[in-house]
Design a protein around this motif. Structure first.
Motif, PDB file in Angstrom:
ATOM      1  N   LEU A   1     -80.039  -5.005  49.025  1.00  0.00           N
ATOM      2  CA  LEU A   1     -81.488  -5.186  48.842  1.00  0.00           C
ATOM      3  C   LEU A   1     -81.761  -6.127  47.663  1.00  0.00           C
ATOM      4  O   LEU A   1     -80.889  -6.330  46.809  1.00  0.00           O
ATOM      5  CB  LEU A   1     -82.150  -3.827  48.597  1.00  0.00           C
ATOM      6  N   PRO A   2     -82.998  -6.678  47.561  1.00  0.00           N
ATOM      7  CA  PRO A   2     -83.329  -7.634  46.488  1.00  0.00           C
ATOM      8  C   PRO A   2     -83.329  -7.013  45.082  1.00  0.00           C
ATOM      9  O   PRO A   2     -83.241  -7.725  44.090  1.00  0.00           O
ATOM     10  CB  PRO A   2     -84.749  -8.078  46.853  1.00  0.00           C
TER      11      PRO A   2
ATOM     12  N   CYS B   1     -88.773  -3.454  54.566  1.00  0.00           N
ATOM     13  CA  CYS B   1     -88.687  -4.298  53.372  1.00  0.00           C
ATOM     14  C   CYS B   1     -88.854  -5.755  53.801  1.00  0.00           C
ATOM     15  O   CYS B   1     -88.008  -6.300  54.503  1.00  0.00           O
ATOM     16  CB  CYS B   1     -87.340  -4.118  52.673  1.00  0.00           C
ATOM     17  N   PRO B   2     -89.964  -6.394  53.394  1.00  0.00           N
ATOM     18  CA  PRO B   2     -90.202  -7.775  53.843  1.00  0.00           C
ATOM     19  C   PRO B   2     -89.298  -8.787  53.149  1.00  0.00           C
ATOM     20  O   PRO B   2     -89.246  -9.953  53.544  1.00  0.00           O
ATOM     21  CB  PRO B   2     -91.672  -8.007  53.493  1.00  0.00           C
ATOM     22  N   HIS B   3     -88.595  -8.379  52.105  1.00  0.00           N
ATOM     23  CA  HIS B   3     -87.853  -9.343  51.295  1.00  0.00           C
ATOM     24  C   HIS B   3     -86.353  -9.370  51.532  1.00  0.00           C
ATOM     25  O   HIS B   3     -85.642 -10.139  50.911  1.00  0.00           O
ATOM     26  CB  HIS B   3     -88.122  -9.076  49.810  1.00  0.00           C
TER      27      HIS B   3
ATOM     28  N   THR C   1     -88.873   2.430  44.424  1.00  0.00           N
ATOM     29  CA  THR C   1     -87.807   1.520  44.000  1.00  0.00           C
ATOM     30  C   THR C   1     -86.952   1.139  45.197  1.00  0.00           C
ATOM     31  O   THR C   1     -86.973   1.792  46.236  1.00  0.00           O
ATOM     32  CB  THR C   1     -86.868   2.205  42.980  1.00  0.00           C
ATOM     33  N   CYS C   2     -86.170   0.069  45.022  1.00  0.00           N
ATOM     34  CA  CYS C   2     -85.243  -0.338  46.074  1.00  0.00           C
ATOM     35  C   CYS C   2     -84.240   0.776  46.350  1.00  0.00           C
ATOM     36  O   CYS C   2     -83.857   1.025  47.493  1.00  0.00           O
ATOM     37  CB  CYS C   2     -84.486  -1.611  45.678  1.00  0.00           C
TER      38      CYS C   2
ATOM     39  N   THR D   1     -85.732  -5.691  43.348  1.00  0.00           N
ATOM     40  CA  THR D   1     -86.884  -6.087  42.528  1.00  0.00           C
ATOM     41  C   THR D   1     -87.857  -4.943  42.329  1.00  0.00           C
ATOM     42  O   THR D   1     -88.799  -5.050  41.543  1.00  0.00           O
ATOM     43  CB  THR D   1     -87.653  -7.236  43.215  1.00  0.00           C
ATOM     44  N   ASN D   2     -87.658  -3.858  43.082  1.00  0.00           N
ATOM     45  CA  ASN D   2     -88.538  -2.696  42.980  1.00  0.00           C
ATOM     46  C   ASN D   2     -90.013  -3.051  43.146  1.00  0.00           C
ATOM     47  O   ASN D   2     -90.870  -2.562  42.415  1.00  0.00           O
ATOM     48  CB  ASN D   2     -88.324  -1.961  41.641  1.00  0.00           C
ATOM     49  N   CYS D   3     -90.328  -3.947  44.080  1.00  0.00           N
ATOM     50  CA  CYS D   3     -91.708  -4.404  44.232  1.00  0.00           C
ATOM     51  C   CYS D   3     -92.608  -3.361  44.882  1.00  0.00           C
ATOM     52  O   CYS D   3     -93.818  -3.412  44.751  1.00  0.00           O
ATOM     53  CB  CYS D   3     -91.756  -5.708  45.018  1.00  0.00           C
ATOM     54  N   GLY D   4     -91.999  -2.430  45.596  1.00  0.00           N
ATOM     55  CA  GLY D   4     -92.792  -1.320  46.137  1.00  0.00           C
ATOM     56  C   GLY D   4     -93.471  -1.581  47.468  1.00  0.00           C
ATOM     57  O   GLY D   4     -94.162  -0.712  47.993  1.00  0.00           O
ATOM     58  N   GLU D   5     -93.282  -2.764  48.048  1.00  0.00           N
ATOM     59  CA  GLU D   5     -93.995  -3.068  49.288  1.00  0.00           C
ATOM     60  C   GLU D   5     -93.526  -2.224  50.467  1.00  0.00           C
ATOM     61  O   GLU D   5     -94.212  -2.107  51.475  1.00  0.00           O
ATOM     62  CB  GLU D   5     -93.854  -4.561  49.622  1.00  0.00           C
ATOM     63  N   CYS D   6     -92.333  -1.682  50.335  1.00  0.00           N
ATOM     64  CA  CYS D   6     -91.812  -0.821  51.402  1.00  0.00           C
ATOM     65  C   CYS D   6     -92.382   0.589  51.306  1.00  0.00           C
ATOM     66  O   CYS D   6     -91.985   1.483  52.041  1.00  0.00           O
ATOM     67  CB  CYS D   6     -90.289  -0.755  51.314  1.00  0.00           C
TER      68      CYS D   6
HETATM   69  S1  SF4 Z   1     -89.894  -3.794  49.614  1.00  0.00           S
HETATM   70 FE1  SF4 Z   1     -88.845  -2.043  48.756  1.00  0.00          FE
HETATM   71  S2  SF4 Z   1     -86.732  -2.451  49.130  1.00  0.00           S
HETATM   72 FE2  SF4 Z   1     -87.759  -4.344  49.466  1.00  0.00          FE
HETATM   73  S3  SF4 Z   1     -87.623  -5.356  47.515  1.00  0.00           S
HETATM   74 FE3  SF4 Z   1     -89.515  -4.259  47.471  1.00  0.00          FE
HETATM   75  S4  SF4 Z   1     -89.002  -2.268  46.594  1.00  0.00           S
HETATM   76 FE4  SF4 Z   1     -87.098  -3.229  47.144  1.00  0.00          FE
END
Ligand code: SF4
Ligand code: B12
Lengths: 317, 447
Positions: free
Chosen positions: B12-13, B42-44, B24-25, B15-20
């Protein structure tokens, strides 16, 4: 090819039942079960030295409500325990499971002396080792089992059952009279271990205990028994000494409660011949539970016994 | 082999962006590992990672579908060695044989008999779901004729048992639309059989003696473009069969060994003994068979076998349950009895069957005991006065039983006094065993 052999660390305890003359009893033969170091008949990765032993169940009194196929096999002898015992041995019983139903307060309330008398008669009538099973009423069992245990002293029987809330009297009797013991639990591994711990804390050897995890019949809860047995066995083989005991299953008693095994052809015309249906139901339950690891199988119908035996013969061949 | 959360996290990336929708990842990776989330959320994630995950997360045992439309079964795709670790997912197919050496009338009669091997247990239909037509004659025309009769009469998935590619071809001409299982390919005929399977998009049985030979054969068959394969090890004796079944399952699950990552077929013929094939089949259903083929055809032979399958494939994580509430049996009037039981399927259907058998129209109040039996529920305090009285209120039993009498199971007789006090109803203690219900109802409520 890579190996897929599982490295189990512990063996199932070996237990021998019955005592011959040299051993201080009167049995013609003994029966040894357990000792396996892998799951049933996986001889490629371990030993499976003793095939499961078949005990036939008999009562101290005439049963009520046994369906026709069982009546055909036993009705002419079931008023007389000694005759019933002989018949069961003719049918291929390697052991007898003498069930003291008649001592239950609701089912004849027979005295400890009467029960002891029945056990003595059976010991005299046949030469196979005995399992002796109380009525399940705690108070009554605590009166009856010590007498029965004493009457069979030196015969190295298997007595049951010790449960979490009632184990002391039976354990003391088995210790005093040289018998093995059945520890019963309600389909619960933790309770099975707990019962073994309680029994062993009284100075009883873990090697002399057999686990009765409660049996659910095919179509009537077998899925629970199957997985409880399998979980217990894999834990036992992986080093849990409190679960490394041989297991006993009451296949006959449970199977014949199931509608598919006992329903008449009149009521269920599409189910086919009851005289085959009932025994096959019982044998199929035994064959399936064996895959979860059962060392002592208590059965009822002669045809079920016969066909389960031929399956075992093929496995052992 | 199943990927761990950590294996997935590495791809996984980070990055812990949270879009999923995971914080966290790592949390996301854990959910994917437990099959609670799909990697697509996970779009990334990079295409390259996705591919790696895809290959590694492909099921260790191939899902094989046999049949088409309503007459279809799916086997394989199992994930565990022991059902207590999770559950067994795809019930084994149970197939009854029909020989093409029989006369047309006999073939038809046997097919009819197969259709009637259907029973009801705990509210579910259990049935023989496959027919295996045997090319005992060796003659392609006879085989095709037999297959045609069975296909027309029996709404089940078909197995075409012949190692003669000409026979398989002739039979496929009459039943290719049913997507039968071709049984099968061996070391000498696999090219022709695999070509047929590919052309008609059918699953195929790979048959070889022993797992090593099978490994070799399945690789050849997959190379020929066939994905859906069923293994038959042709072992002699029950112990060797059990060994092969166990080892193949372990190779697939423990070693991610693709060439053996397929469901297995076993075959049991009676040879004059009507019990033994059923016992063997039962053992194989417990230990890893994907299909059992047998010549047993009597209801008293198949009923126990179908029940073994139902039991073994019941999900141990959730007992079979019925809907709580008032269930009506027949057309109960205002004087009809009201019986109380639990929502464990086994308990409910046992009681329902007896109430039906009594021919006394009744109401049954089903209390939510989270799918446990009478005494199990009682011991766990899910079926005592409090819960029963609450259910009586919630489901407004007074509307169906203005007589204000309620029958409880004999096993919880101890609750009768308290329940009477709590509810104000007359509490009647029924028989302990459901089998006592008909005579009880007839005697007291037959009115
Ligand atoms: S969408 Fe989830 S898994 Fe994908 S980079 Fe963001 S936090 Fe990580
Ligand atoms: C299978 C089983 C389990 C399974 C659960 C199965 C399930 N889904 O319910 C598991 C392993 C999970 C289990 C767990 C427990 N169990 Co349990 N279990 C059993 C077992 C072996 C069989 C129960 C069963 O399925 N019976 C079959 C069904 C159909 O029977 P039934 O519901 O009673 O219905 C019959 C009758 O009551 C009647 N009937 C039903 N409804 C009605 C209605 C009317 C009006 C009438 C007239 C008749 C009637 O008809 C049916 C057929 O005759 C029994 C022992 C045994 N052999 O009976 C113990 C048993 C019920 N369990 C027991 C116990 C103690 C427990 C636990 C509390 C143990 C523990 N400490 O973990 C837990 C509780 C779990 C929880 N917290 O929910 C005890 C209860 C003791 C008691 N007298 O109170 C028993 C009796 C075992 C024992 N001898 O100690 N158990």
């Amino acid at each position: 090819m890579e190996s897929v052999v599982e490295k189990w660390t512990t063996k199932v305890n070996t237990i021998t039942l019955g005592a011959t003359k040299q051993m201080g009893g009167t049995r013609e033969k003994t029966v040894t079960v357990g000792g396996s170091s892998t799951l049933p008949y996986l001889n490629f990765e371990g030993a499976w030295p003793n095939p499961p032993a078949i005990a036939i169940e008999m009562w101290d009194r005439e049963p009520d409500g046994w369906p026709e196929p069982l009546a055909d096999a036993y009705a002419d002898v079931w008023k007389d325990p000694a005759k019933w015992a002989k018949r069961a041995v003719e049918y291929g019983a390697e052991m007898l499971c003498v069930t003291l139903k008649g001592t239950h307060p609701d089912f004849g309330n027979r005295s400890p002396d009467e029960a002891a008398g029945v056990v003595k008669d059976v010991l005299k009538a046949v030469g196979v080792p005995l399992i002796i099973w109380g009525s399940g009423d705690f108070n009554k069992d605590n009166d009856v089992m010590p007498r029965v245990s004493e009457a069979a002293k030196g015969e190295n029987c298997l007595l049951g059952t010790a449960v979490e809330k009632n184990y002391k009297t039976l354990t003391a009797s088995c210790l005093a009279d040289g018998h093995k013991i059945i520890g019963e639990s309600p389909l619960d591994i933790n309770i099975a271990k707990q019962v073994n711990i309680l029994i062993s804390e009284m100075g009883f050897k873990l090697e002399d205990i057999v686990i009765f995890p409660a049996t659910g019949a095919l179509g009537y809860g077998m899925e629970y028994s199957y997985s409880i047995m399998e979980r217990g066995r894999t834990a036992g083989l992986s080093g849990d000494r409190m679960l490394a005991q041989p297991v006993i299953c009451t296949v006959g008693q449970e199977s014949w409660r199931v509608k598919e095994a006992r329903g008449s052809e009149k009521d269920f015309p599409t189910w086919g011949d009851l005289k085959k249906r009932g025994p096959l139901w019982e044998a199929t339950c035994a064959a399936t539970l064996m895959q979860a690891g059962g060392e002592i199988v208590v059965m009822r119908h002669p045809d079920a016994v016969k066909s389960f035996k031929s399956l075992l013969r093929e496995f052992t061949a | 082999m199943a990927l761990t959360g950590l294996d997935i996290y590495k791809l996984l990336p980070k990055t812990n962006c949270g879009e999923c929708k995971s914080p966290t990842c790592l949390a996301f990776a854990m959910r994917v590992a437990q099959k609670q989330a799909s990697i697509d959320q996970c779009p990334h994630v990079s295409a390259e990672s996705k591919e790696k995950l895809g290959a590694a997360s492909a099921p260790p045992i191939q899902l094989v579908t046999i049949g088409a439309g309503d007459f279809k079964i799916a086997i394989g795709n199992e994930t565990v060695l022991f059902r207590h670790e999770e559950t067994f997912h795809h019930p084994a197919g149970i197939a009854v044989t029909v020989s093409d050496k029989l006369s047309e009338a006999e073939i038809g009669a046997r097919a009819d008999k197969i259709v009637h091997l259907i029973f009801e247990r705990v509210g579910m239909k259990i049935a023989v779901d496959m027919a295996c037509i045997m090319n005992d004659s060796g003659d392609p025309a006879k085989f095709a004729a037999a297959v045609k009769i069975v296909a027309q009469k029996a709404p089940v998935a078909l197995i075409l048992a012949s190692d003669n590619p000409d026979s398989l071809k002739a039979a496929l001409e009459v039943c290719a639309d049913r997507r039968p299982l071709l049984c099968g390919a061996n070391a000498s005929n696999y090219q022709a059989v695999a070509a047929l399977a590919k052309e008609k998009n059918c699953p195929v049985v790979a048959r070889a003696k022993g797992l090593e030979a099978l490994t070799d054969l399945t690789q050849k068959i997959t190379a020929a473009g066939v994905k859906e394969i069923v293994l038959e090890s042709g072992a002699e004796g029950v112990r060797q069969t059990l060994e092969d079944l166990t080892k193949a399952r372990r190779y697939a699950l423990r070693k991610s060994f693709r060439p053996l990552g397929y469901p297995m077929l076993t075959c049991m013929m009676g040879d004059g003994d009507s019990f033994l094939p059923v016992l063997k089949a039962a053992a194989y259903i417990a230990k890893y068979a994907g299909i059992v083929v047998t010549d047993a055809i009597e209801p008293w032979q198949l009923m126990p076998l179908l029940t073994v399958r139902q039991n073994i494939y019941t999900d141990p994580r959730k007992p079979l349950q019925v809907e709580p509430g008032v269930h009506k049996i027949g057309e109960p009037g205002s004087k009809a009895p009201l019986l109380i039981t639990t929502n464990f399927s086994l308990t409910y259907y046992t009681v329902e069957g007896e109430v039906e058998g009594s021919k006394v129209a009744s109401n049954i109040l089903v209390v939510d005991t989270e799918g446990t039996s009478v005494l199990t529920a009682w011991a766990a305090e899910k079926f005592t006065t409090d819960q029963i009285a609450a259910a009586m209120n919630k489901y407004e039993v007074e509307a169906v039983a203005s007589h204000k009498k309620v029958i409880i199971p004999g096993l919880i007789a101890v609750e009768s006094g308290k329940l009477q006090e709590e509810s104000g109803w007359e509490v009647i203690v029924g028989p302990k065993e459901a089998s006592g219900i008909p005579s009880y109802l007839k005697a007291n409520w037959g009115g």
